[in-house]
Motif scaffolding. Structure first.
Motif, PDB file in Angstrom:
ATOM      1  N   GLY A   1       1.058  -8.069  -6.534  1.00 33.26           N
ATOM      2  CA  GLY A   1       0.985  -7.871  -7.977  1.00 33.26           C
ATOM      3  C   GLY A   1       2.360  -7.946  -8.611  1.00 33.26           C
ATOM      4  O   GLY A   1       3.389  -7.851  -7.932  1.00 33.26           O
TER       5      GLY A   1
ATOM      6  N   ILE B   1      -0.304  -4.476 -14.402  1.00 33.45           N
ATOM      7  CA  ILE B   1       0.142  -5.501 -13.463  1.00 33.45           C
ATOM      8  C   ILE B   1      -0.786  -6.700 -13.552  1.00 33.45           C
ATOM      9  O   ILE B   1      -1.888  -6.622 -14.101  1.00 33.45           O
ATOM     10  CB  ILE B   1       0.168  -4.982 -12.016  1.00 33.45           C
ATOM     11  CG1 ILE B   1      -1.255  -4.729 -11.504  1.00 33.45           C
ATOM     12  CG2 ILE B   1       1.033  -3.737 -11.886  1.00 33.45           C
ATOM     13  CD1 ILE B   1      -1.329  -4.462 -10.006  1.00 33.45           C
TER      14      ILE B   1
ATOM     15  N   VAL C   1      -5.220  -3.755 -14.661  1.00 29.06           N
ATOM     16  CA  VAL C   1      -4.937  -4.878 -13.773  1.00 29.06           C
ATOM     17  C   VAL C   1      -5.547  -6.127 -14.386  1.00 29.06           C
ATOM     18  O   VAL C   1      -6.757  -6.175 -14.656  1.00 29.06           O
ATOM     19  CB  VAL C   1      -5.508  -4.645 -12.359  1.00 29.06           C
ATOM     20  CG1 VAL C   1      -5.251  -5.872 -11.477  1.00 29.06           C
ATOM     21  CG2 VAL C   1      -4.904  -3.397 -11.746  1.00 29.06           C
TER      22      VAL C   1
ATOM     23  N   SER D   1      -3.320   5.342  -9.583  1.00 27.24           N
ATOM     24  CA  SER D   1      -4.478   5.057  -8.721  1.00 27.24           C
ATOM     25  C   SER D   1      -5.750   5.480  -9.425  1.00 27.24           C
ATOM     26  O   SER D   1      -5.721   6.258 -10.393  1.00 27.24           O
ATOM     27  CB  SER D   1      -4.345   5.786  -7.379  1.00 27.24           C
ATOM     28  OG  SER D   1      -4.256   7.184  -7.581  1.00 27.24           O
TER      29      SER D   1
ATOM     30  N   TYR E   1       4.419  -6.355 -12.078  1.00 23.94           N
ATOM     31  CA  TYR E   1       4.411  -5.504 -13.257  1.00 23.94           C
ATOM     32  C   TYR E   1       4.735  -6.324 -14.515  1.00 23.94           C
ATOM     33  O   TYR E   1       5.560  -7.248 -14.477  1.00 23.94           O
ATOM     34  CB  TYR E   1       5.437  -4.376 -13.129  1.00 23.94           C
ATOM     35  CG  TYR E   1       4.996  -3.225 -12.265  1.00 23.94           C
ATOM     36  CD1 TYR E   1       4.309  -2.147 -12.813  1.00 23.94           C
ATOM     37  CD2 TYR E   1       5.251  -3.216 -10.901  1.00 23.94           C
ATOM     38  CE1 TYR E   1       3.900  -1.077 -12.030  1.00 23.94           C
ATOM     39  CE2 TYR E   1       4.847  -2.160 -10.097  1.00 23.94           C
ATOM     40  CZ  TYR E   1       4.168  -1.089 -10.669  1.00 23.94           C
ATOM     41  OH  TYR E   1       3.760  -0.044  -9.887  1.00 23.94           O
TER      42      TYR E   1
ATOM     43  N   VAL F   1      -0.509  -3.576  -4.052  1.00 21.78           N
ATOM     44  CA  VAL F   1      -1.895  -3.294  -4.420  1.00 21.78           C
ATOM     45  C   VAL F   1      -2.657  -2.896  -3.165  1.00 21.78           C
ATOM     46  O   VAL F   1      -2.778  -3.679  -2.216  1.00 21.78           O
ATOM     47  CB  VAL F   1      -2.555  -4.512  -5.088  1.00 21.78           C
ATOM     48  CG1 VAL F   1      -4.004  -4.203  -5.482  1.00 21.78           C
ATOM     49  CG2 VAL F   1      -1.744  -4.948  -6.299  1.00 21.78           C
TER      50      VAL F   1
ATOM     51  N   ILE G   1      -1.891   1.455  -7.093  1.00 17.63           N
ATOM     52  CA  ILE G   1      -0.811   0.541  -7.481  1.00 17.63           C
ATOM     53  C   ILE G   1       0.506   1.251  -7.213  1.00 17.63           C
ATOM     54  O   ILE G   1       0.764   2.320  -7.761  1.00 17.63           O
ATOM     55  CB  ILE G   1      -0.919   0.156  -8.973  1.00 17.63           C
ATOM     56  CG1 ILE G   1      -2.256  -0.505  -9.250  1.00 17.63           C
ATOM     57  CG2 ILE G   1       0.236  -0.760  -9.366  1.00 17.63           C
ATOM     58  CD1 ILE G   1      -2.509  -0.743 -10.742  1.00 17.63           C
ATOM     59  N   ASP G   2       1.334   0.646  -6.373  1.00 18.66           N
ATOM     60  CA  ASP G   2       2.624   1.246  -6.024  1.00 18.66           C
ATOM     61  C   ASP G   2       3.746   0.276  -6.348  1.00 18.66           C
ATOM     62  O   ASP G   2       3.549  -0.946  -6.410  1.00 18.66           O
ATOM     63  CB  ASP G   2       2.654   1.603  -4.535  1.00 18.66           C
ATOM     64  CG  ASP G   2       3.703   2.670  -4.228  1.00 18.66           C
ATOM     65  OD1 ASP G   2       4.400   3.084  -5.167  1.00 18.66           O
ATOM     66  OD2 ASP G   2       3.808   3.075  -3.057  1.00 18.66           O
TER      67      ASP G   2
ATOM     68  N   ALA H   1       4.364  -5.396  -7.349  1.00 17.51           N
ATOM     69  CA  ALA H   1       3.520  -4.214  -7.172  1.00 17.51           C
ATOM     70  C   ALA H   1       2.754  -4.337  -5.865  1.00 17.51           C
ATOM     71  O   ALA H   1       2.253  -5.411  -5.517  1.00 17.51           O
ATOM     72  CB  ALA H   1       2.549  -4.061  -8.337  1.00 17.51           C
TER      73      ALA H   1
ATOM     74  N   THR I   1       3.779   4.519 -10.004  1.00 14.97           N
ATOM     75  CA  THR I   1       2.539   4.489  -9.216  1.00 14.97           C
ATOM     76  C   THR I   1       1.376   5.093 -10.009  1.00 14.97           C
ATOM     77  O   THR I   1       1.559   6.037 -10.767  1.00 14.97           O
ATOM     78  CB  THR I   1       2.729   5.279  -7.913  1.00 14.97           C
ATOM     79  OG1 THR I   1       3.806   4.694  -7.179  1.00 14.97           O
ATOM     80  CG2 THR I   1       1.469   5.255  -7.064  1.00 14.97           C
TER      81      THR I   1
END
Length: 360
Positions: A52, A142, A117, A64, A54, A32, A166-167, A30, A62
């Protein structure tokens, strides 16, 4: 190769079941991205890293929001854990330990968190592990390292609003390497290209054959028109024997001949109504009775006729027709025979016998 292509190839393999046995070993990193306003420098600080991981049961997508900490227990294990945030969206930041990951995630999601998180335990540096949370599947969750997590906790405790995104990062696993992905992608594109090329080739070949067939048919039709113009045409009179009996009839329309009918005499001496036989000859170019090739009999060249493949039935289909006091068979289809003499005797035109005897 871009990350999008890698994601697509991996997804394709997973859906096809080729890596079903290895799916449990695959995990997604991930990205961050955190941003906050620095009161000391009066600037917006932004930090991001692909640091990060997952969870094994997480929804890999994703999300946020503002980072929010649990009020009393930093580990967020109690079902009644309270988070000091009322607006949305927000992301819960909890510490590893005291309970399983599912309990932490469920407690945060029930309070309205859009993502969870978990930062690692003390003394682990920035290392992470693969979370398993089957009771809390389908949540964006994550894990990040302890050092990074503590830095964010310190900012939040100092009253700083930290915004986190978080992507989706990239897939990893013991069987996944860059060279393996390159190979799979190359093989996928080669197979796709070959399939498209084969489809184009087959389509072009069929189109070419169809065009050549139509061209040959047009040429044969043109030759048939010329041949038809050279055939004998005459009007039937009262003294013609074929007009005096219903037993004599046209094999195409199955109707008896009448005085005044216009008939065409083929090269094989069989007689038919002119209006019946001309359309027949334009399409088939052979006698309906004996299958005599009219074009060949008239010496017309048929260079393109060999390119047309015709499948003929093995057995002739006939119908029994009653005419006067007689019964006789009229063929609807007749296979090509190697013995012309046998053809002539089998399909003798009774309507023409009297006419030939008169000429003799």
């Amino acid at each position: 190769m871009g990350e999008t292509t890698q994601h697509f190839v991996l997804l394709l393999l997973c859906l096809s079941g080729l890596v079903h046995s290895s799916a449990a070993f695959v995990f997604w990193t991930a990205v961050v991205d955190i941003s906050y306003y620095n009161n000391i420098t009066n600037d917006t600080e932004e930090n991001f890293c692909e640091c990060g991981v997952y969870g094994q049961n997480a929804r890999v997508e994703t999300t946020s929001g503002i980072v929010v900490l649990p009020r009393d227990d930093p580990k967020g294990c109690h079902p009644d854990t309270v988070y000091n945030w009322t607006s949305s969206p927000w992301i819960a930041l909890v510490k590893r330990g005291s309970c399983n990951f599912s309990e932490k995630i469920i407690a945060a999601v029930e309070q309205g968190a859009s993502g969870v998180v978990v930062y690692n335990a003390d003394g682990t540096g920035n290392s992470t592990s693969h979370m398993s949370h089957p009771e809390a599947a389908g949540v964006v969750a994550i894990m990040i390292g302890n050092i990074q997590g503590m830095e964010i906790v310190k900012l939040v405790n100092n009253g700083t609003d930290v915004y986190m995104t978080i992507d989706v990062g990239s897939p990893h696993g013991p069987w996944i390497t860059s060279y393996w992905l390159y190979f799979l992608s190359l093989a996928f594109f080669i197979v796709t290209t070959a399939s498209i090329a084969y489809f184009v080739f087959i389509s072009a070949n069929r189109l070419y054959n169809l065009r050549m067939h139509k061209r040959s048919e047009r040429k044969l039709r043109s030759e048939a028109k010329k041949a038809i113009g050279r055939l004998q045409v005459r009007n039937l009179k009262r003294d013609d024997e074929i007009t005096n009996s219903e037993a004599h009839m046209c094999a195409v329309c199955i109707e008896a001949y009448k005085v005044g009918d216009v008939v065409t005499v083929l090269t094989c001496d069989h007689i038919f109504h002119k209006a019946c036989i001309e359309p027949w000859l334009l399409e088939r170019r052979t006698c309906p009775m004996c299958k005599c090739d009219i074009l060949k009999a008239l010496g017309v060249e048929e260079e393109s006729k060999d390119s047309i493949t015709t499948t003929l039935p093995q057995d002739a289909t006939v119908i029994t027709v009653a005419g006067g006091d007689s019964l006789f068979e009229v063929p609807l289809t007749e296979p090509v025979r190697s013995d012309p003499e046998r053809q002539q005797h089998r399909y003798d035109n009774r309507a023409f016998e009297g006419d030939t005897e008169g000429r003799e």
